[in-house]
Design a protein around this motif. Structure first.
Motif, PDB file in Angstrom:
ATOM      1  N   TYR D 162       0.824  -1.209   0.000  1.00 33.87           N
ATOM      2  CA  TYR D 162       0.000   0.000   0.000  1.00 33.87           C
ATOM      3  C   TYR D 162       0.859   1.260   0.000  1.00 33.87           C
ATOM      4  O   TYR D 162       0.718   2.129   0.863  1.00 33.87           O
ATOM      5  CB  TYR D 162      -0.936   0.022   1.223  1.00 33.87           C
ATOM      6  CG  TYR D 162      -1.942  -1.088   1.257  1.00 33.87           C
ATOM      7  CD1 TYR D 162      -2.887  -1.232   0.236  1.00 33.87           C
ATOM      8  CD2 TYR D 162      -1.979  -2.002   2.307  1.00 33.87           C
ATOM      9  CE1 TYR D 162      -3.822  -2.261   0.263  1.00 33.87           C
ATOM     10  CE2 TYR D 162      -2.918  -3.029   2.339  1.00 33.87           C
ATOM     11  CZ  TYR D 162      -3.826  -3.147   1.316  1.00 33.87           C
ATOM     12  OH  TYR D 162      -4.741  -4.159   1.356  1.00 33.87           O
ATOM     13  N   THR D 186       3.113   5.239   2.745  1.00 27.12           N
ATOM     14  CA  THR D 186       2.021   4.260   2.848  1.00 27.12           C
ATOM     15  C   THR D 186       0.728   5.045   3.008  1.00 27.12           C
ATOM     16  O   THR D 186       0.688   6.029   3.723  1.00 27.12           O
ATOM     17  CB  THR D 186       2.201   3.345   4.071  1.00 27.12           C
ATOM     18  OG1 THR D 186       2.284   4.155   5.232  1.00 27.12           O
ATOM     19  CG2 THR D 186       3.439   2.496   3.948  1.00 27.12           C
ATOM     20  N   TYR D 187      -0.337   4.594   2.331  1.00 26.15           N
ATOM     21  CA  TYR D 187      -1.573   5.374   2.349  1.00 26.15           C
ATOM     22  C   TYR D 187      -2.695   4.686   3.110  1.00 26.15           C
ATOM     23  O   TYR D 187      -3.809   5.174   3.129  1.00 26.15           O
ATOM     24  CB  TYR D 187      -2.016   5.711   0.919  1.00 26.15           C
ATOM     25  CG  TYR D 187      -2.377   4.534   0.056  1.00 26.15           C
ATOM     26  CD1 TYR D 187      -1.407   3.857  -0.664  1.00 26.15           C
ATOM     27  CD2 TYR D 187      -3.688   4.106  -0.060  1.00 26.15           C
ATOM     28  CE1 TYR D 187      -1.728   2.795  -1.463  1.00 26.15           C
ATOM     29  CE2 TYR D 187      -4.018   3.039  -0.857  1.00 26.15           C
ATOM     30  CZ  TYR D 187      -3.044   2.385  -1.560  1.00 26.15           C
ATOM     31  OH  TYR D 187      -3.366   1.328  -2.348  1.00 26.15           O
ATOM     32  N   LYS D 188      -2.412   3.565   3.726  1.00 30.30           N
ATOM     33  CA  LYS D 188      -3.450   2.876   4.506  1.00 30.30           C
ATOM     34  C   LYS D 188      -3.012   2.802   5.964  1.00 30.30           C
ATOM     35  O   LYS D 188      -1.954   3.280   6.335  1.00 30.30           O
ATOM     36  CB  LYS D 188      -3.673   1.469   3.944  1.00 30.30           C
ATOM     37  CG  LYS D 188      -4.224   1.468   2.518  1.00 30.30           C
ATOM     38  CD  LYS D 188      -5.491   0.644   2.410  1.00 30.30           C
ATOM     39  CE  LYS D 188      -6.079   0.768   1.021  1.00 30.30           C
ATOM     40  NZ  LYS D 188      -7.400   0.254   0.884  1.00 30.30           N
ATOM     41  N   ASN D 189      -3.851   2.170   6.775  1.00 27.68           N
ATOM     42  CA  ASN D 189      -3.511   2.042   8.182  1.00 27.68           C
ATOM     43  C   ASN D 189      -2.544   0.883   8.435  1.00 27.68           C
ATOM     44  O   ASN D 189      -2.708   0.117   9.376  1.00 27.68           O
ATOM     45  CB  ASN D 189      -4.775   1.906   9.045  1.00 27.68           C
ATOM     46  CG  ASN D 189      -5.708   0.840   8.523  1.00 27.68           C
ATOM     47  OD1 ASN D 189      -5.533   0.355   7.394  1.00 27.68           O
ATOM     48  ND2 ASN D 189      -6.682   0.454   9.317  1.00 27.68           N
ATOM     49  N   ASN D 190      -1.594   0.728   7.538  1.00 29.96           N
ATOM     50  CA  ASN D 190      -0.538  -0.269   7.753  1.00 29.96           C
ATOM     51  C   ASN D 190       0.749   0.465   8.115  1.00 29.96           C
ATOM     52  O   ASN D 190       0.884   1.648   7.887  1.00 29.96           O
ATOM     53  CB  ASN D 190      -0.342  -1.136   6.506  1.00 29.96           C
ATOM     54  CG  ASN D 190       0.062  -0.320   5.268  1.00 29.96           C
ATOM     55  OD1 ASN D 190      -0.276   0.844   5.181  1.00 29.96           O
ATOM     56  ND2 ASN D 190       0.747  -0.940   4.339  1.00 29.96           N
ATOM     57  N   HIS D 191       1.679  -0.230   8.705  1.00 27.63           N
ATOM     58  CA  HIS D 191       2.921   0.411   9.116  1.00 27.63           C
ATOM     59  C   HIS D 191       4.105  -0.436   8.679  1.00 27.63           C
ATOM     60  O   HIS D 191       4.223  -1.597   9.053  1.00 27.63           O
ATOM     61  CB  HIS D 191       2.951   0.620  10.629  1.00 27.63           C
ATOM     62  CG  HIS D 191       4.111   1.433  11.071  1.00 27.63           C
ATOM     63  ND1 HIS D 191       4.947   1.072  12.085  1.00 27.63           N
ATOM     64  CD2 HIS D 191       4.599   2.590  10.587  1.00 27.63           C
ATOM     65  CE1 HIS D 191       5.892   1.984  12.229  1.00 27.63           C
ATOM     66  NE2 HIS D 191       5.702   2.904  11.332  1.00 27.63           N
ATOM     67  N   MET D 228       8.688   3.609   8.078  1.00 26.93           N
ATOM     68  CA  MET D 228       8.102   4.477   7.063  1.00 26.93           C
ATOM     69  C   MET D 228       6.931   5.217   7.682  1.00 26.93           C
ATOM     70  O   MET D 228       5.766   4.995   7.341  1.00 26.93           O
ATOM     71  CB  MET D 228       7.654   3.671   5.862  1.00 26.93           C
ATOM     72  CG  MET D 228       8.080   4.353   4.578  1.00 26.93           C
ATOM     73  SD  MET D 228       8.289   3.168   3.302  1.00 26.93           S
ATOM     74  CE  MET D 228       6.703   3.410   2.485  1.00 26.93           C
ATOM     75  N   ASP D 267       6.089  -5.549   7.076  1.00 25.38           N
ATOM     76  CA  ASP D 267       4.810  -5.083   7.600  1.00 25.38           C
ATOM     77  C   ASP D 267       4.746  -5.396   9.086  1.00 25.38           C
ATOM     78  O   ASP D 267       4.770  -6.553   9.499  1.00 25.38           O
ATOM     79  CB  ASP D 267       3.651  -5.762   6.859  1.00 25.38           C
ATOM     80  CG  ASP D 267       2.302  -5.228   7.313  1.00 25.38           C
ATOM     81  OD1 ASP D 267       2.041  -5.278   8.531  1.00 25.38           O
ATOM     82  OD2 ASP D 267       1.522  -4.763   6.489  1.00 25.38           O
ATOM     83  N   ASP D 268       4.692  -4.324   9.869  1.00 25.93           N
ATOM     84  CA  ASP D 268       4.779  -4.429  11.301  1.00 25.93           C
ATOM     85  C   ASP D 268       3.672  -5.297  11.888  1.00 25.93           C
ATOM     86  O   ASP D 268       3.863  -5.989  12.884  1.00 25.93           O
ATOM     87  CB  ASP D 268       4.598  -3.019  11.866  1.00 25.93           C
ATOM     88  CG  ASP D 268       5.506  -2.776  13.012  1.00 25.93           C
ATOM     89  OD1 ASP D 268       6.661  -3.199  12.905  1.00 25.93           O
ATOM     90  OD2 ASP D 268       5.070  -2.176  14.005  1.00 25.93           O
ATOM     91  N   HIS D 269       2.496  -5.231  11.295  1.00 25.29           N
ATOM     92  CA  HIS D 269       1.330  -5.852  11.905  1.00 25.29           C
ATOM     93  C   HIS D 269       1.233  -7.330  11.534  1.00 25.29           C
ATOM     94  O   HIS D 269       0.858  -8.166  12.339  1.00 25.29           O
ATOM     95  CB  HIS D 269       0.082  -5.109  11.466  1.00 25.29           C
ATOM     96  CG  HIS D 269      -1.109  -5.428  12.287  1.00 25.29           C
ATOM     97  ND1 HIS D 269      -1.171  -5.128  13.626  1.00 25.29           N
ATOM     98  CD2 HIS D 269      -2.268  -6.039  11.986  1.00 25.29           C
ATOM     99  CE1 HIS D 269      -2.334  -5.543  14.104  1.00 25.29           C
ATOM    100  NE2 HIS D 269      -3.010  -6.096  13.128  1.00 25.29           N
ATOM    101  N   PHE D 270       1.584  -7.655  10.312  1.00 32.31           N
ATOM    102  CA  PHE D 270       1.438  -9.037   9.861  1.00 32.31           C
ATOM    103  C   PHE D 270       2.743  -9.794   9.833  1.00 32.31           C
ATOM    104  O   PHE D 270       2.769 -10.964   9.481  1.00 32.31           O
ATOM    105  CB  PHE D 270       0.817  -9.065   8.474  1.00 32.31           C
ATOM    106  CG  PHE D 270      -0.583  -8.594   8.516  1.00 32.31           C
ATOM    107  CD1 PHE D 270      -1.531  -9.358   9.158  1.00 32.31           C
ATOM    108  CD2 PHE D 270      -0.945  -7.394   7.984  1.00 32.31           C
ATOM    109  CE1 PHE D 270      -2.827  -8.925   9.243  1.00 32.31           C
ATOM    110  CE2 PHE D 270      -2.245  -6.955   8.063  1.00 32.31           C
ATOM    111  CZ  PHE D 270      -3.188  -7.714   8.690  1.00 32.31           C
TER     112      PHE D 270
END
Lengths: 321, 321, 321, 321
Positions: D162, D186-191, D228, D267-270
């Motif tokens: 994203y 990044t343009y979504k709520n991902n980090h 990022m 991807d921090d979350h996944f």
């Protein structure tokens, strides 16, 4: 903060943190204790800024189940209304329904029996349109539950580190000097190996009323550990190489600084890399304290007990002489 | 143990193992043969210390199926009781039920037909409350099976190394001296590549009645292998760099030591990194023995047979002269 | 093979391939063209040697669907038999069945309606035992389909490289000398990046009637490529560092050698590391040939066409003078 | 383009990009803005060239749902036709159907009730053949929905970066010289953390009417970033080491060149590695411009707002003097 002590030493700051030198807001931290940031993404329509998947996975267990139940009920109401407006003849077996409410309820129950594919059959669709709607509803039912199955799986299979951090950072005696120390441990029945730590200090300097932030990569006594068995105390010696060398109690207290912490490890059981982040500000630092041991032998001597409630236990020490 | 031999040589011990120098309990190993540790996490409520997901995945196949069946039966009993207390009129088709037991059983079967969404319809819900309960039950049924689907998948897709280790560590002849040796092989139809081994020795030293543990990273003749095709014999030469150099049979036998082994590899078929751990104590070491070959040509010469039952086969050797 | 040329040069062989120097069987290759090995694991009971999961994922699509259908039919037959032996009264709605065969068939269809949870209800269970059996059957049905859902997902989400290799290895002109060359390309709509190649040569030497195998890591002109866009020609220069330097046509033809190839890359779309292996023996080598281009401009000049059917197209070259 | 400036300096070009020196088509880019390439794979039958799984995951959400619905309807039509041709007696409950159309419709609805396993039962199968067909249809229904469940999960769990890139590459002032710059966020709520950038320049040189492509790995001011968080401006200084050093506005405008960009992050979350690619041609370059800031303080000073609609905002600068 004795800003001079920083600039005098010409410590080498880094600029690859992804945060801007101007990103400090009034009194807010850059990274929250749960690892999230205080950034908001704007300038795009809501649905473009949101990854539904990320959102569904981040919400709490209770919120998630309520959300799914709300969608289930909404779909039921939607289809019940369609069956209802198709008239009393559209559902066989519902002739016993006399009032409008009873008719609506039977439409609702027929809808729920269709959506879940339980389909008892004591109420059944009559006529072309009703049958088509029921056919579409059962299709939607199965598709939705396929989606929910996937999200359920994604939620509980998401790699998580389950790390608990000590609440405070201590400035403790270390060798012949001092060191910043905090500790962490896994608090669930997971086991992490090859853990790596990275600590970045953000120091907010105010000059001429304008706040600038400088970032420093902190040197750690040990930044890698084979196995996170008991607990891990992370130590940044306050020696000449530290951006905080020579800082006094006052310097820490008056300064505006933040330690951004990132732990990355390998989950032994799931063979996944996991990562967890947190941060500490100067308000969570204690000058002159040392951690107490947090493990003990079990009574029969068979096991080592890791006491997670003692992760922040410390004793005060004096730094005079 | 001839403690002197260790301290004399000032071998460089390591402290990044994640275990504490004080973590040795009486006679217990740090790492069990199955790779688990003898640590217990305490000081938090049970539900916080447990990752249900980790638990569901670790339990044996039989336990898991029984658990799921028990939950299924419990849900059935719960809902059957609700239908039962809603009265004889709540379920159509159950009028033939004359005794209380019969009525309960029909409520039970109706419940199971609703939970699994089989919904024959020869028993069907009557009235508002019963219909709402049945609607919720079928929703719960689908949610539960969505969960179970995910856990089933997680269980059998969990990356596993399927490595079998030799039961013993042998002190065997090696070049002009001796070496510690153990071997391992994959025992299933999986294929591992780029395997890496790491062996850490924990030596428990008792001084003034207090036991301290020192850790040593052992140098291996080969700590990486391209493909784990046949078997892999891991060799730690007992040369001058070894913390055990000069140890006699007696030294090994009297000492309290443990080899902690970690193997990490890439599963060729699933493109996953897998890891397996084990440990050996001095009681599993044999002084003066060498492994026998564990593979042979098939009768028609077409295949190489890896004989997994021979993985621990060794012959005794003498170290005199 | 001019064994002398190998031993004279004292090329450095490697022993971390996972294959044994004695592993060569008569005329069989170590690694098959599809990347599997000619090893068989023995000495353990069948069910311990087999990972059902690996097996279910490796079988062909047709075999897999037939296996699932066979299990479905077997379960149906098993439960049909139970319902049948419970007597004609166990199933309501089946009274119309007059012959034994008709009764069995109705039991069979009731079973299938229960297993798939379709549950029309025109046949329904009567009595305690039948109801319990039906309840268990629908539970088993849902469990089985949960399993099948997972395996379906695992099968088509398995990371695969989809690499096609040229059939032959060519000994082709290269700079002022010669080089071993083969090429490869992805043949599906997947895209690989950061691809790495590793080529190990296994040379079987017969001395005094005993065959020994020596392994050599081959130096490649380029062992890493950013993006596997068109095709990749892997080149091992036959210079002084090559174990085959100075080999003639005859040497290659008479020798017994094998090139074991492993390609590892990152799947751009699924963010997965994928790996594929193959091997070439001397019988698949062609002395004096060079690959022809395998891509061309599309007629409108808009696209580059990768012609996968030309991956092995070569022309003969002479090495005289 | 002043080709001389390139060849004069003898910049070291690279040949491990996976693209051929002859791969440039007339005016087409090598890599499209969405990261795909302009290659087409030919020479194999369609079904061998296509990974159905890759295709199902790449199609848009709407296309995917329509595809599944189309398959659902096709299966229904197929089975409805079979029931229809088995005659009016094959389905009980359908006697009320008088016209041919009504009979077909009832067959269709029975089919859909079987495929989704909703099975109301007001229409039920009669006779051996009809029952067998219904049994097979419900089996196919469950298998299909198992597949769809898996694909649904695969679609929304697919790791995605994203990332939004600025539309233009700017040639901007940098230190005492100039630099190529573009930025991304990044343009979504991902980090994303530990992001890495790689930029390869493809320069198409035409000599004697034949176009050749040379590739250059561009040196970046910073090719790795810890987090990022806000945005990342990627900077290639146009110094002596750059293949474009000394290029004028005209050189960039007349030349045919392309920057191929690849970003890889965690991807921090996944806990997944994600990758995204894009490219810029000379037509997307602006000579003499600099990016404007794209973040601002929120009104209450609590948050930093990342303004994604300003990602391409720049101001013109002059390069004289």
């Amino acid at each position: 903060m004795s800003r001079a002590s920083l600039s005098d030493k010409q410590k080498k700051s880094v600029d690859n943190t992804g945060f801007s030198p101007n990103s400090a807001a009034e009194g807010r931290r850059l990274v929250n204790r749960d690892g999230s940031t205080n950034l908001r993404k704007m300038g795009l329509p809501f649905y473009e800024r949101i990854s539904i998947y990320h959102s569904l996975l981040r919400m709490s267990r209770v919120t998630f189940i309520l959300t799914v139940f709300a969608i289930y009920t909404s779909l039921n109401i939607l289809f019940a209304s369609i069956y209802f407006f198709l008239g009393a003849d559209s559902l066989a077996g519902s002739q016993s329904a006399t009032s409008v409410l009873e008719r609506y309820l039977q439409a609702f129950f027929f809808s729920s029996q269709t959506l879940t594919t339980v389909g008892y059959g004591h109420i059944s669709p009559v006529g072309f349109v009703t049958n088509v709607v029921a056919s579409i509803e059962s299709f939607i039912g199965i598709m939705s539950f396929a989606l929910v199955t996937g999200i359920f799986y994604a939620r509980f299979s998401r790699p998580q580190a389950y790390i608990r951090f000590s609440h405070n950072v201590l400035i403790a005696p270390y060798k012949r000097g001092k060191a910043l120390m905090f500790r962490l441990a896994t608090y669930k029945n997971n086991h992490l190996t090859n853990a790596e730590a990275e600590v970045t200090a953000a120091v907010h300097l105010t000059e001429n009323g304008k706040t600038q932030t400088k970032f420093y990569q902190l040197t750690l006594e040990m930044n890698k550990i084979n196995s996170m068995a008991i607990s891990w105390t992370i130590v940044h010696p306050l020696d000449d190489n530290s951006p905080f060398s020579g800082f006094t109690d006052q310097d820490f207290f008056e300064g505006k600084l933040e330690l951004m912490v990132s732990i990355r490890a390998f989950d032994d059981h799931f063979s996944n890399t996991v990562q967890q982040r947190t941060s500490y500000t100067q308000q969570e630092m204690i000058f002159g304290a040392r951690f107490l041991p947090m493990y003990e032998r079990s009574e029969n001597g068979q096991y080592t007990h890791v006491m997670l409630n003692k992760i922040n236990d410390y004793e005060v020490v004096n730094f005079d002489a």
